[in-house]
Design an enzyme around this catalytic site. Sequence first.
Site, mmCIF file in Angstrom:
data_model
loop_
_atom_site.group_PDB
_atom_site.id
_atom_site.type_symbol
_atom_site.label_atom_id
_atom_site.label_comp_id
_atom_site.label_asym_id
_atom_site.label_seq_id
_atom_site.Cartn_x
_atom_site.Cartn_y
_atom_site.Cartn_z
ATOM 1 N N SER A 76 0.852 -1.192 0.000
ATOM 2 C CA SER A 76 0.000 0.000 0.000
ATOM 3 C C SER A 76 0.890 1.246 0.000
ATOM 4 O O SER A 76 1.635 1.462 -0.951
ATOM 5 C CB SER A 76 -0.939 -0.036 1.217
ATOM 6 O OG SER A 76 -1.828 1.054 1.190
ATOM 7 N N THR A 77 0.855 2.038 1.063
ATOM 8 C CA THR A 77 1.643 3.275 1.112
ATOM 9 C C THR A 77 3.126 2.971 0.926
ATOM 10 O O THR A 77 3.698 2.153 1.641
ATOM 11 C CB THR A 77 1.436 3.986 2.461
ATOM 12 O OG1 THR A 77 0.043 4.197 2.662
ATOM 13 C CG2 THR A 77 2.162 5.326 2.475
ATOM 14 N N HIS B 120 -2.714 -0.904 -3.291
ATOM 15 C CA HIS B 120 -3.884 -0.062 -3.031
ATOM 16 C C HIS B 120 -3.783 1.221 -3.840
ATOM 17 O O HIS B 120 -2.917 2.062 -3.578
ATOM 18 C CB HIS B 120 -3.973 0.287 -1.540
ATOM 19 C CG HIS B 120 -4.235 -0.899 -0.662
ATOM 20 N ND1 HIS B 120 -3.985 -0.891 0.686
ATOM 21 C CD2 HIS B 120 -4.732 -2.129 -0.943
ATOM 22 C CE1 HIS B 120 -4.314 -2.060 1.202
ATOM 23 N NE2 HIS B 120 -4.766 -2.836 0.228
ATOM 24 N N MET C 251 -0.114 0.893 5.220
ATOM 25 C CA MET C 251 -0.900 1.117 6.428
ATOM 26 C C MET C 251 -1.858 -0.044 6.649
ATOM 27 O O MET C 251 -2.292 -0.693 5.711
ATOM 28 C CB MET C 251 -1.709 2.413 6.299
ATOM 29 C CG MET C 251 -0.892 3.681 6.298
ATOM 30 S SD MET C 251 -1.946 5.156 6.277
ATOM 31 C CE MET C 251 -2.480 5.163 4.560
ATOM 32 N N ASP D 145 -4.103 -5.255 5.942
ATOM 33 C CA ASP D 145 -4.534 -6.023 4.779
ATOM 34 C C ASP D 145 -3.478 -7.057 4.408
ATOM 35 O O ASP D 145 -2.294 -6.733 4.300
ATOM 36 C CB ASP D 145 -4.797 -5.085 3.595
ATOM 37 C CG ASP D 145 -5.552 -5.766 2.463
ATOM 38 O OD1 ASP D 145 -6.166 -6.816 2.708
ATOM 39 O OD2 ASP D 145 -5.530 -5.234 1.338
#
Length: 365
Positions: free
Chosen positions: A177-178, A204, A296, A299
Amino acid sequence: MTKVRALVVDDSFFMRKLISDLLSKSGLIEVVDTAKDGIEAIDKIKKLKPDVVTLDVEMPRMNGLEALEQIMKNHPVPIIMVSSLTKTGTDTTIHALQLGAFDFIAKPSGAISFDIAKVKDELVDKILIAYRQKEKWIRQWNINKKGFISIRNQTQKYIEQLKDNQNIQGIVAIGTSTGGPKALQEVVTKLPKNIPYAILIVQHMPAGFTKSLATRLDSISEIHVVEAEDKQALQPGTAYIAPGDYHMVVERQSNQYFIRLNQNDPVGGHRPSVDVLFKSLSDVPLNKVMVIMTGMGSDGTKGLQSMHKDGNVIRIAEDESTCVVFGMPKSAIKSGVIDMIVPLYDIANKIVETIQKQRGWQSWN
């Protein structure tokens, strides 16, 4: 709490005003100034030394990408790209993330988005995370500028052993993600072109950005990288990135494996979801290398927990020292399902070594 000092950069007066008001009303962020283009932004960063910068992509005189390169070279600071959902905007944003931008926000309705309030919470959250990670992030950036120790030579000696095969012999599944676009560049570009596994990636991102990410990675990698399509047959040596706003799963038909996309409800607030992909692989009778990287939240953890614990599945988590945000890997590690904790710059090497072991090679010489 000390307020985060932010500089807002956008060529539109209205957007500068709207973004500044949104951030100020959070009570957590002080907008120290605004700038109308990259040239003005560089000057104000030098003078004001903000904690975080929001940077528009498409601007006159000096666009966001050009400004980013100068800022990161001379005055590194966490930068949140604020992009419109145009092809130019998405392409530039993906390039910016790979050049060192901390994260990005998509403007809801084009370059001048009067409905920017729709992403207020996301923007505030990302600025606060960037602030909390600032010192670590700058240290990592300084390391990156000098260049991580390349593992290309280490990987190269394995290429002859990884013979071409039209039938995939396993799957590498990656969730992030991030900080993911930059992390994916570190990993995907170091995988050999004739790797006998298919690579499945959940990053994401909103719709529109994943296509640009795939195109960018494909242009700099030995393997083929594409945005996944529904009913697409898996092939070795190809990476498939889940499209924004679609879950990606794998289905078996006879002896072939296919990607299926759906728009079922978000899972844990995410679509695509790492958990959805990982869970779909739990009963796939192939060797698997599961990788969870910077991001973050949590997941991917439930998906990893669904995997059968046998030698055909190896689970790798990115080490905290190289994560932009140590959320997803931390959650997976705490759950007790991780087999290896590996810094970013060594993940590709561990993937290749694991594939060799799963295929029965005992010597790499």
